[in-house]
Design an enzyme around this catalytic site. Sequence first.
Site, PDB file in Angstrom:
ATOM      1  N   ASP A  23     -10.328  44.301 -99.259  1.00  0.00           N
ATOM      2  CA  ASP A  23     -10.318  45.509-100.083  1.00  0.00           C
ATOM      3  C   ASP A  23      -8.996  46.263 -99.988  1.00  0.00           C
ATOM      4  O   ASP A  23      -8.347  46.534-101.003  1.00  0.00           O
ATOM      5  CB  ASP A  23     -11.464  46.446 -99.670  1.00  0.00           C
ATOM      6  CG  ASP A  23     -12.831  45.829 -99.915  1.00  0.00           C
ATOM      7  OD1 ASP A  23     -13.010  45.197-100.955  1.00  0.00           O
ATOM      8  OD2 ASP A  23     -13.717  45.982 -99.055  1.00  0.00           O
ATOM      9  N   ARG A  34     -16.358  55.412 -88.111  1.00  0.00           N
ATOM     10  CA  ARG A  34     -15.911  56.076 -89.331  1.00  0.00           C
ATOM     11  C   ARG A  34     -15.541  57.554 -89.155  1.00  0.00           C
ATOM     12  O   ARG A  34     -14.554  58.008 -89.750  1.00  0.00           O
ATOM     13  CB  ARG A  34     -16.956  55.920 -90.444  1.00  0.00           C
ATOM     14  CG  ARG A  34     -17.177  54.488 -90.932  1.00  0.00           C
ATOM     15  CD  ARG A  34     -15.904  53.691 -91.000  1.00  0.00           C
ATOM     16  NE  ARG A  34     -16.065  52.429 -91.710  1.00  0.00           N
ATOM     17  CZ  ARG A  34     -15.414  51.329 -91.423  1.00  0.00           C
ATOM     18  NH1 ARG A  34     -14.562  51.326 -90.400  1.00  0.00           N
ATOM     19  NH2 ARG A  34     -15.581  50.226 -92.120  1.00  0.00           N
ATOM     20  N   ASP A  49     -20.065  53.733 -96.071  1.00  0.00           N
ATOM     21  CA  ASP A  49     -18.782  54.162 -95.516  1.00  0.00           C
ATOM     22  C   ASP A  49     -18.068  55.180 -96.389  1.00  0.00           C
ATOM     23  O   ASP A  49     -17.330  56.031 -95.894  1.00  0.00           O
ATOM     24  CB  ASP A  49     -17.870  52.953 -95.268  1.00  0.00           C
ATOM     25  CG  ASP A  49     -18.276  52.187 -94.023  1.00  0.00           C
ATOM     26  OD1 ASP A  49     -18.963  52.776 -93.173  1.00  0.00           O
ATOM     27  OD2 ASP A  49     -17.906  51.008 -93.906  1.00  0.00           O
ATOM     28  N   SER A  75     -18.213  39.843 -95.852  1.00  0.00           N
ATOM     29  CA  SER A  75     -17.711  41.198 -95.630  1.00  0.00           C
ATOM     30  C   SER A  75     -17.975  41.534 -94.166  1.00  0.00           C
ATOM     31  O   SER A  75     -19.120  41.537 -93.725  1.00  0.00           O
ATOM     32  CB  SER A  75     -18.444  42.196 -96.540  1.00  0.00           C
ATOM     33  OG  SER A  75     -18.019  43.510 -96.255  1.00  0.00           O
TER      34      SER A  75
END
Length: 407
Positions: free
Chosen positions: A19, A99, A128, A180
């Site tokens: 990404d 995060r 996220d 992923s």
Amino acid sequence: MANKDGIKKIVLAYSGGLDTSIIIPWLKENYSNPEIIAVAGNVGQADELEGLEAKALATGASKLIVADLVDEMVDEVIIPALKMDAKYETYLLGTAFARPVIGKKLAEIALAEGADAIAHGATGKGNDQVRFELAIKRFAPDMKIIAPWREWDIKSRDEEIDFAEAHHVPLKISRETNYSKDKNLWHLSHEGLDLEDPSNEPNYEKPGFLEMGVSPLQAPDEPTYVTIDFEAGAPVAVDGEKMKASKIIEKLNALGGANGIGIIDIVENRLVGMKDRGVYETPGGTILYFAHQQLEMLTVDKDTLHVKQKLAVDYADLIYNGKWYSPLQEALTAFANESNKYVTGSVKLKLYKGNIIPAGTTSPYSLYSENLVTFGESDYDQNQAAGFINLWGLPTKVQALREQGKL
């Protein structure tokens, strides 16, 4: 969608994965060639940081900033969650732990660099995006946020690979290994490909699938013993060797991984409303949670323990849902710390082919009394139980008398 006017400098949350690798050239093309400052939060992903600077610069970033966030993540987020025994539907919150501290650092760097916006690679389907953006709103409330997955025409990871190939962006994955993944000191997650069908069994024995350990089928035939020392709910030593918490996790990752510990396959309820199937590796964290709960059995009184078990669900939800920087988190963390005041002692465990087996627990603050509970001679007066049962059962007796018309 972010307003593109006046955006000359963008701070990008950069991992070097699929990404974020293509986001740099995409931002250059779609935001009038702004300066891109790539920021990688080091949360213990180890080899994933190798070659990151060269890759970021080659694809259009002006520089790469690597922020060491390992101990902040461990000491300020993971340890309080461990004290609370917080799990989200059996998931040990690996991605969610990292995060908040990454989002906070992005905000700090963006303000220091005079950036006009912060960009991230989280999808519009996932958790996220919420976690990053709530942390950014807490520390840079006026900062513009760019989430390309909510703007661009790319519809899949295959199309991302097409974009990368067209723009000569080097990738470490192929279309066949295009899971992923998210990795940090605490865990590694796997999503996508064959895992999107819950009827498919994960191929744990396939070389390269598991990265933090081995399948229980491939673990040694002899058990491994490990002893973990805790002080006020926090781990302080492994096998008598004192070390900081992040090093303890590192040590237990190696021991747990070698013995096939901490692999789960779950379908979880995402914050955005859909169910998602994932395989998680959390070897050291699984051992720590188990050990901590063993020690709590000895040292925490019934009422506090039962309330804490209820609050653990709320605490896990809070972390999972991106609300780490909130008044509720501060209040619940205070409870976690206070309730762990006496969670001090040593826990010995036996690790064997994916199993964690208790092998003895000791504490100077133990509430366990062998004298009271023994089947042998004891100071406990068993005759006192009759009066207790009469009082405890009085409402039940009165209800029965009412039904019989005897009141």
